[in-house]
Design an enzyme around this catalytic site. Structure first.
Site, mmCIF file in Angstrom:
data_model
loop_
_atom_site.group_PDB
_atom_site.id
_atom_site.type_symbol
_atom_site.label_atom_id
_atom_site.label_comp_id
_atom_site.label_asym_id
_atom_site.label_seq_id
_atom_site.Cartn_x
_atom_site.Cartn_y
_atom_site.Cartn_z
ATOM 1 N N PRO A 162 0.823 -1.209 0.000
ATOM 2 C CA PRO A 162 0.000 0.000 0.000
ATOM 3 C C PRO A 162 0.856 1.259 0.000
ATOM 4 O O PRO A 162 1.872 1.343 0.686
ATOM 5 C CB PRO A 162 -0.801 -0.119 1.299
ATOM 6 C CG PRO A 162 -0.837 -1.583 1.582
ATOM 7 C CD PRO A 162 0.476 -2.117 1.100
ATOM 8 N N GLU A 163 0.455 2.224 -0.810
ATOM 9 C CA GLU A 163 1.162 3.490 -0.886
ATOM 10 C C GLU A 163 0.395 4.546 -0.103
ATOM 11 O O GLU A 163 -0.610 4.251 0.556
ATOM 12 C CB GLU A 163 1.361 3.880 -2.349
ATOM 13 C CG GLU A 163 2.154 2.837 -3.129
ATOM 14 C CD GLU A 163 2.438 3.236 -4.575
ATOM 15 O OE1 GLU A 163 2.307 4.432 -4.914
ATOM 16 O OE2 GLU A 163 2.780 2.353 -5.372
#
Length: 305
Positions: free
Chosen positions: A2-3
């Site tokens: 996840p960014e």
């Protein structure tokens, strides 16, 4: 992994369930994830009130009434799941059998527990909040992490001390980025992924930003003109803001805190589109993929120079 938009989406989902509320019970079901949990983590969390729920780069930070901060990193497959409290009138008030000899918060847990799904194999940390909401950290691959640190020195934590400015914050501006790129002999893609330079940017959103900026991902950072570097700042912010609005990008294991998928992947202009037509009007080229530092970079060979 996840960014920034995915982590910010999860933080916003957790906000109404956690901020301002007390943790009446914390349950830790294993000694570690990516790293060992801090000593007595369950005891240190139990009874603490969440004062503020914030984000730094790809980390969620919960500042507690105990003057400690809980650091949460989702890793590759970590999910923060919310199980809501029972409907009003169920499990509370008159008609509920009282549990003799049990402290009020434990009695409340006894009343509420049957409203929540049974714990699953990879439910590693469970937080029961004072209103009956249950927050579960589920991580099948165990690359996530949790830690506790003094709030007053949280910025000095080894995972946070090395981070550059937030891309959505005031410290990240055209003057800063132009100065940091000057003389840098690495590809612009690698420079923007460097968490020392700017915090939270990841592979997906850098690819999308460079496409909008019409900059080839392999171009040396030092060869980016001041004007083009300055133009990158609002484009980075636009891409991140659009992704947050869309709830992030659902790739592999990512889910929002309410279990829903993110939708920004439907707006990808280059990422994952190798061999497909460029979306720029009038461009007849197809999207290509190269590997940089072990990561795929997607770009249009005609539009991006």
């Amino acid at each position: 992994m996840p960014e920034l938009p995915e982590v910010e989406t999860v933080r916003r989902g957790l906000l109404p369930a956690m901020e301002g509320r007390r943790i009446i019970r914390a349950q830790v079901n294993r000694p570690d994830l990516r790293w060992p949990f801090p000593p007595r983590m369950a005891d240190r969390l139990t009874g603490a009130r969440v004062l503020t729920l914030r984000r730094r780069s790809k980390y969620i930070l919960a500042d507690l009434s105990t003057d400690e901060t809980l650091l949460i990193h989702l890793g590759m497959s970590g999910r923060m799941l919310i199980s809501p409290p029972p409907p009003a009138g169920e499990g509370q008030g008159e008609g509920v059998a009282r549990l003799e000899g049990v402290a009020p918060e434990r009695e409340t847990l006894g009343e509420w527990h049957h409203h929540h799904p049974a714990p699953e194999k990879h439910d590693h940390v469970i937080l029961d909040m004072e209103d009956g909401t249950r927050i579960t950290f589920n991580d099948a691959r165990r690359f996530g992490a949790m830690d506790l640190m003094p709030t007053a020195t949280a910025d000095a934590h080894p995972l946070l001390a090395v981070l550059g400015p937030e891309p959505l914050g005031n410290a990240f501006d055209d003057a800063y980025l132009t100065a940091r790129l000057k003389g840098r002999n690495t590809p612009i893609k690698s420079a923007l992924l460097d968490q020392h330079l700017v915090a939270g940017l990841g592979n997906i959103y850098v690819c999308e930003t460079l496409y909008r900026a019409r900059i080839h991902p392999a171009r040396k950072a030092a060869r980016i003109s001041a004007a083009r570097a300055a133009a990158l700042v609002p484009l980075i912010r636009d891409v991140l803001a659009e992704a947050i609005t869309a709830g992030g990008s659902s790739l592999r294991d990512y889910r929002q805190a309410d279990g829903e998928l993110g939708y920004f992947q439907h707006s990808f202009q280059v990422y994952g589109r190798e061999g497909q037509p460029c979306l720029t009007p009038g461009c007849t080229a197809t999207i290509r993929r190269i590997v940089q530092s072990g990561r795929s970079s997607f770009f249009c060979p005609a539009c991006q120079k």
